[in-house]
Design an enzyme around this catalytic site. Structure first.
Site, PDB file in Angstrom:
ATOM      1  N   ARG A 108     -35.171 -13.325 -32.467  1.00 47.36           N
ATOM      2  CA  ARG A 108     -35.831 -14.047 -31.370  1.00 47.36           C
ATOM      3  C   ARG A 108     -36.505 -15.294 -31.963  1.00 47.36           C
ATOM      4  N   LYS A 117     -49.948 -16.990 -20.897  1.00 47.98           N
ATOM      5  CA  LYS A 117     -51.022 -15.984 -20.762  1.00 47.98           C
ATOM      6  C   LYS A 117     -52.331 -16.519 -21.369  1.00 47.98           C
ATOM      7  N   PHE A 144     -52.512  -8.116 -12.414  1.00 46.17           N
ATOM      8  CA  PHE A 144     -51.392  -7.742 -13.288  1.00 46.17           C
ATOM      9  C   PHE A 144     -50.222  -8.705 -13.108  1.00 46.17           C
ATOM     10  N   PHE A 186     -44.324  -2.453 -13.988  1.00 48.21           N
ATOM     11  CA  PHE A 186     -44.492  -1.273 -14.863  1.00 48.21           C
ATOM     12  C   PHE A 186     -45.947  -0.786 -14.954  1.00 48.21           C
ATOM     13  N   ASP A 243     -46.706 -14.148  -2.960  1.00 46.74           N
ATOM     14  CA  ASP A 243     -46.777 -14.830  -4.256  1.00 46.74           C
ATOM     15  C   ASP A 243     -48.240 -15.172  -4.566  1.00 46.74           C
ATOM     16  N   PRO A 262     -29.519  -3.434 -29.830  1.00 43.46           N
ATOM     17  CA  PRO A 262     -29.713  -4.730 -30.499  1.00 43.46           C
ATOM     18  C   PRO A 262     -31.080  -4.816 -31.189  1.00 43.46           C
ATOM     19  N   ASN A 322     -48.662  -3.433 -27.042  1.00 40.83           N
ATOM     20  CA  ASN A 322     -47.413  -3.060 -26.352  1.00 40.83           C
ATOM     21  C   ASN A 322     -47.498  -1.696 -25.675  1.00 40.83           C
ATOM     22  N   THR A 374     -53.051 -10.030 -22.892  1.00 43.69           N
ATOM     23  CA  THR A 374     -52.192  -9.439 -23.919  1.00 43.69           C
ATOM     24  C   THR A 374     -52.629  -9.827 -25.332  1.00 43.69           C
ATOM     25  N   ASP A 375     -52.302  -8.970 -26.291  1.00 42.05           N
ATOM     26  CA  ASP A 375     -52.591  -9.294 -27.698  1.00 42.05           C
ATOM     27  C   ASP A 375     -51.774 -10.503 -28.176  1.00 42.05           C
ATOM     28  N   GLU A 376     -50.694 -10.829 -27.425  1.00 38.02           N
ATOM     29  CA  GLU A 376     -49.812 -11.914 -27.878  1.00 38.02           C
ATOM     30  C   GLU A 376     -50.507 -13.272 -27.869  1.00 38.02           C
ATOM     31  N   TYR A 427     -44.176 -17.450 -23.067  1.00 38.45           N
ATOM     32  CA  TYR A 427     -44.893 -16.366 -22.369  1.00 38.45           C
ATOM     33  C   TYR A 427     -46.349 -16.308 -22.828  1.00 38.45           C
TER      34      TYR A 427
HETATM   35  P1  NAD Z   1     -43.760  -6.317 -15.172  1.00 38.83           P
HETATM   36  O1  NAD Z   1     -42.895  -7.484 -15.444  1.00 38.83           O
HETATM   37  O2  NAD Z   1     -43.198  -4.948 -15.245  1.00 38.83           O
HETATM   38  O3  NAD Z   1     -44.406  -6.465 -13.710  1.00 38.83           O
HETATM   39  C1  NAD Z   1     -44.886  -7.687 -13.215  1.00 38.83           C
HETATM   40  C2  NAD Z   1     -45.059  -7.549 -11.701  1.00 38.83           C
HETATM   41  O4  NAD Z   1     -45.610  -8.775 -11.205  1.00 38.83           O
HETATM   42  C3  NAD Z   1     -43.746  -7.318 -10.940  1.00 38.83           C
HETATM   43  O5  NAD Z   1     -43.910  -6.297  -9.984  1.00 38.83           O
HETATM   44  C4  NAD Z   1     -43.472  -8.669 -10.268  1.00 38.83           C
HETATM   45  O6  NAD Z   1     -42.745  -8.544  -9.054  1.00 38.83           O
HETATM   46  C5  NAD Z   1     -44.889  -9.159 -10.036  1.00 38.83           C
HETATM   47  N1  NAD Z   1     -44.954 -10.626  -9.916  1.00 38.83           N
HETATM   48  C6  NAD Z   1     -44.376 -11.556 -10.734  1.00 38.83           C
HETATM   49  N2  NAD Z   1     -44.652 -12.791 -10.289  1.00 38.83           N
HETATM   50  C7  NAD Z   1     -45.455 -12.659  -9.204  1.00 38.83           C
HETATM   51  C8  NAD Z   1     -46.093 -13.566  -8.327  1.00 38.83           C
HETATM   52  N3  NAD Z   1     -45.955 -14.892  -8.466  1.00 38.83           N
HETATM   53  N4  NAD Z   1     -46.855 -13.068  -7.308  1.00 38.83           N
HETATM   54  C9  NAD Z   1     -46.987 -11.736  -7.134  1.00 38.83           C
HETATM   55  N5  NAD Z   1     -46.393 -10.822  -7.919  1.00 38.83           N
HETATM   56  C10 NAD Z   1     -45.648 -11.275  -8.959  1.00 38.83           C
HETATM   57  O7  NAD Z   1     -45.013  -6.479 -16.137  1.00 38.83           O
HETATM   58  P2  NAD Z   1     -45.912  -5.360 -16.851  1.00 38.83           P
HETATM   59  O8  NAD Z   1     -45.296  -4.994 -18.138  1.00 38.83           O
HETATM   60  O9  NAD Z   1     -46.259  -4.322 -15.859  1.00 38.83           O
HETATM   61  O10 NAD Z   1     -47.199  -6.245 -17.189  1.00 38.83           O
HETATM   62  C11 NAD Z   1     -48.265  -6.363 -16.233  1.00 38.83           C
HETATM   63  C12 NAD Z   1     -49.335  -7.278 -16.799  1.00 38.83           C
HETATM   64  O11 NAD Z   1     -49.812  -6.742 -18.038  1.00 38.83           O
HETATM   65  C13 NAD Z   1     -48.831  -8.688 -17.138  1.00 38.83           C
HETATM   66  O12 NAD Z   1     -49.857  -9.591 -16.793  1.00 38.83           O
HETATM   67  C14 NAD Z   1     -48.621  -8.667 -18.637  1.00 38.83           C
HETATM   68  O13 NAD Z   1     -48.808  -9.935 -19.187  1.00 38.83           O
HETATM   69  C15 NAD Z   1     -49.706  -7.710 -19.071  1.00 38.83           C
HETATM   70  N6  NAD Z   1     -49.457  -6.957 -20.308  1.00 38.83           N
HETATM   71  C16 NAD Z   1     -48.296  -6.253 -20.467  1.00 38.83           C
HETATM   72  C17 NAD Z   1     -48.117  -5.486 -21.622  1.00 38.83           C
HETATM   73  C18 NAD Z   1     -46.855  -4.675 -21.842  1.00 38.83           C
HETATM   74  O14 NAD Z   1     -46.673  -4.126 -22.930  1.00 38.83           O
HETATM   75  N7  NAD Z   1     -45.979  -4.541 -20.871  1.00 38.83           N
HETATM   76  C19 NAD Z   1     -49.104  -5.466 -22.613  1.00 38.83           C
HETATM   77  C20 NAD Z   1     -50.279  -6.214 -22.418  1.00 38.83           C
HETATM   78  C21 NAD Z   1     -50.454  -6.945 -21.239  1.00 38.83           C
HETATM   79  O1  DAU Z   2     -47.908  -7.043 -27.044  1.00 38.38           O
HETATM   80  C1  DAU Z   2     -47.986  -7.017 -25.649  1.00 38.38           C
HETATM   81  C2  DAU Z   2     -46.713  -7.585 -25.077  1.00 38.38           C
HETATM   82  O2  DAU Z   2     -45.695  -6.627 -25.340  1.00 38.38           O
HETATM   83  C3  DAU Z   2     -46.808  -7.893 -23.588  1.00 38.38           C
HETATM   84  O3  DAU Z   2     -47.752  -8.916 -23.388  1.00 38.38           O
HETATM   85  C4  DAU Z   2     -45.443  -8.327 -23.043  1.00 38.38           C
HETATM   86  O4  DAU Z   2     -45.510  -8.481 -21.636  1.00 38.38           O
HETATM   87  C5  DAU Z   2     -44.422  -7.256 -23.369  1.00 38.38           C
HETATM   88  O5  DAU Z   2     -43.142  -7.663 -22.951  1.00 38.38           O
HETATM   89  C6  DAU Z   2     -44.410  -6.969 -24.867  1.00 38.38           C
HETATM   90  O6  DAU Z   2     -43.898  -8.109 -25.608  1.00 38.38           O
HETATM   91  P1  DAU Z   2     -42.934  -7.911 -26.884  1.00 38.38           P
HETATM   92  O7  DAU Z   2     -42.200  -9.158 -27.088  1.00 38.38           O
HETATM   93  O8  DAU Z   2     -43.689  -7.348 -28.034  1.00 38.38           O
HETATM   94  O9  DAU Z   2     -42.017  -6.723 -26.310  1.00 38.38           O
HETATM   95  P2  DAU Z   2     -40.430  -6.500 -26.283  1.00 38.38           P
HETATM   96  O10 DAU Z   2     -40.231  -5.147 -25.672  1.00 38.38           O
HETATM   97  O11 DAU Z   2     -39.705  -7.640 -25.705  1.00 38.38           O
HETATM   98  O12 DAU Z   2     -40.078  -6.424 -27.843  1.00 38.38           O
HETATM   99  C7  DAU Z   2     -40.731  -5.514 -28.693  1.00 38.38           C
HETATM  100  C8  DAU Z   2     -40.200  -5.772 -30.100  1.00 38.38           C
HETATM  101  O13 DAU Z   2     -38.823  -5.398 -30.161  1.00 38.38           O
HETATM  102  C9  DAU Z   2     -40.254  -7.228 -30.524  1.00 38.38           C
HETATM  103  O14 DAU Z   2     -40.534  -7.293 -31.918  1.00 38.38           O
HETATM  104  C10 DAU Z   2     -38.845  -7.745 -30.264  1.00 38.38           C
HETATM  105  C11 DAU Z   2     -37.998  -6.518 -30.531  1.00 38.38           C
HETATM  106  N1  DAU Z   2     -36.734  -6.412 -29.751  1.00 38.38           N
HETATM  107  C12 DAU Z   2     -36.828  -6.536 -28.402  1.00 38.38           C
HETATM  108  C13 DAU Z   2     -35.698  -6.426 -27.622  1.00 38.38           C
HETATM  109  C14 DAU Z   2     -35.772  -6.589 -26.113  1.00 38.38           C
HETATM  110  C15 DAU Z   2     -35.537  -6.136 -30.378  1.00 38.38           C
HETATM  111  O15 DAU Z   2     -35.482  -5.993 -31.623  1.00 38.38           O
HETATM  112  N2  DAU Z   2     -34.416  -6.022 -29.611  1.00 38.38           N
HETATM  113  C16 DAU Z   2     -34.444  -6.163 -28.253  1.00 38.38           C
HETATM  114  O16 DAU Z   2     -33.371  -6.068 -27.613  1.00 38.38           O
END
Ligand code: NAD
Ligand code: DAU
Length: 344
Positions: free
Chosen positions: A281, A162, A89, A19, A67, A213, A187, A133-135, A158
């Protein structure tokens, strides 16, 4: 436009088929013409080359399936390209999956990051940016924000993985002088997000008249940032961040989950009867909020997209790109969905 005090010729972007990665590659190619971009991605369930169709013929873009934890493969790639910079990423990114099966999170997020750090050190990479991530900070109560000095207290497999990678990045800077940078973002939402994550899941379910959900009481709060703003911040840190530093990145949009779900329903003209409160969760973090004043002061970054506009664009993107997400949910994702929700 990023002010550059660094010139890169070749940049390795890992996880670029995910993403945030695909959105970042698009922004980077547009902004830094002439820089060769190598996308290394394992193409797990979350990696999707469909998301990069519009740029795959760009002569500065090169894709490799592999990988980040595969030492020999990563070394061969560095030997071929001699990267000036790395943006990592690649990760297993979904909290719920980490609860169902943590192993892959350790393999990629911990061992994979260590492998990249080691090879980057060996080849003398100019800048290594870890996308975190902030997590890693854990959970907040009703008030306060995470700063870069907040202690690390991850609550899910997770976020523990991280946090571990963040510590490895710090150690490779302190011990081996590898020029590292770490960003920690809240997020993200926007186009091409895999429909297991909250916002695209709510949109996709509502569009199919399926229940939405909501975990627990729906009052968990997330700080939402439009994906382009996150990408812009990473670009700013990559070029102008101070080596060894951590930068928090937040959207400044704190919204309880239930409000977000109701907003999405109203945008799609769907009834609130689709809301379904489900089992919470385990270890569910209550509230995240980011203090982004460091990156704002030091690098002049701030989020550009108003939430009202960003969510409008995002809902429209999922409406216009039904084929993209329907192909995903008709495949492997269904198995995971069944595992988690018992096939509901
Ligand atoms: P995503 O799950 O959409 O994408 C992850 C990508 O990494 C995928 O294309 C997957 O194929 C690839 N990948 C997984 N394992 C791999 C490996 N071993 N070698 C090579 N490629 C691999 O994740 P995202 O939401 O795009 O997040 C990207 C980064 O940003 C992550 O490190 C995540 O922790 C961080 N992040 C995400 C968010 C969020 O809200 N989505 C917020 C803060 C930080
Ligand atoms: O804060 C940054 C993080 O945000 C990233 O590091 C992670 O990669 C990313 O997945 C995201 O984590 P969250 O756990 O916050 O995101 P998620 O979309 O899974 O859930 C967002 C909120 O919604 C969380 O409070 C859980 C809730 N939720 C999630 C799902 C999937 C629901 O209530 N129902 C659901 O079905």
């Amino acid at each position: 436009m990023t002010l550059t005090n660094t010139n890169f010729k070749t940049v390795l972007i890992t996880g670029g088929a995910g993403f945030i990665g695909n959105n970042f590659i698009r922004l980077f190619l547009e902004r830094h013409k002439g820089v060769e971009v190598v996308n290394l991605d394992k193409l797990t369930y979350a990696g999707n080359l469909e998301s990069l169709r519009d740029i795959e013929s760009n002569p500065s873009y090169h894709f490799y399936k592999g990988d980040i934890a595969d030492d020999a493969f990563v070394r061969r790639l560095f030997n071929e390209w001699h990267f000036d910079a790395v943006v990592n990423f690649a990760a297993e990114s979904h909290v719920d999956r980490s609860i169902l099966g943590p192993s892959a999170f350790i393999d990629t997020n911990v061992r994979g990051t260590m492998t990249l750090l080691e090879v980057a050190r060996e080849f003398g990479v100019g800048r290594f940016l870890q996308v975190s991530t902030d997590e890693v900070y854990g959970s907040l109560g009703a008030t306060g924000k995470f700063t870069e000095l907040t202690h690390i207290a991850p609550n899910s497999p997770y976020s523990a993985s991280k946090a571990s990678s963040d510590f490895l990045v710090r150690a490779w800077w302190k011990t081996f002088d590898l020029p590292t940078l770490t960003t920690r973002c809240s997020n993200n939402y926007g186009p091409y997000q895999f429909p297991e994550k909250f916002i695209p899941l709510m949109i996709a379910n509502a569009m199919q008249d399926k229940n939405l959900p909501i975990y627990g009481d729906g009052m968990n709060v997330r700080d939402w940032i439009y994906v382009d703003d996150h990408c812009d911040a990473i670009d700013a840190v990559l070029y102008n961040g101070k080596i060894g530093e951590i930068y928090n990145i937040g959207g400044g949009n704190e919204i309880p989950n239930i409000e977000m779900a109701k907003l999405i329903l109203s945008k799609l003209g769907k009834p609130e009867t689709l809301l379904e409160y489900v089992k919470d969760r385990p270890g569910h973090d209550r509230r995240y909020a980011m203090d982004s004043s460091k990156i704002e002061k030091e690098l002049g970054w701030k989020p550009a997209k108003a939430f009202s506009e960003g969510i409008e664009l995002t809902v429209k993107w999922y409406l216009d790109n039904e084929k993209w997400w329907k192909r995903i949910i008709s495949g492997e994702y269904q198995d995971y969905y069944k595992l988690q929700y018992g096939g509901r």
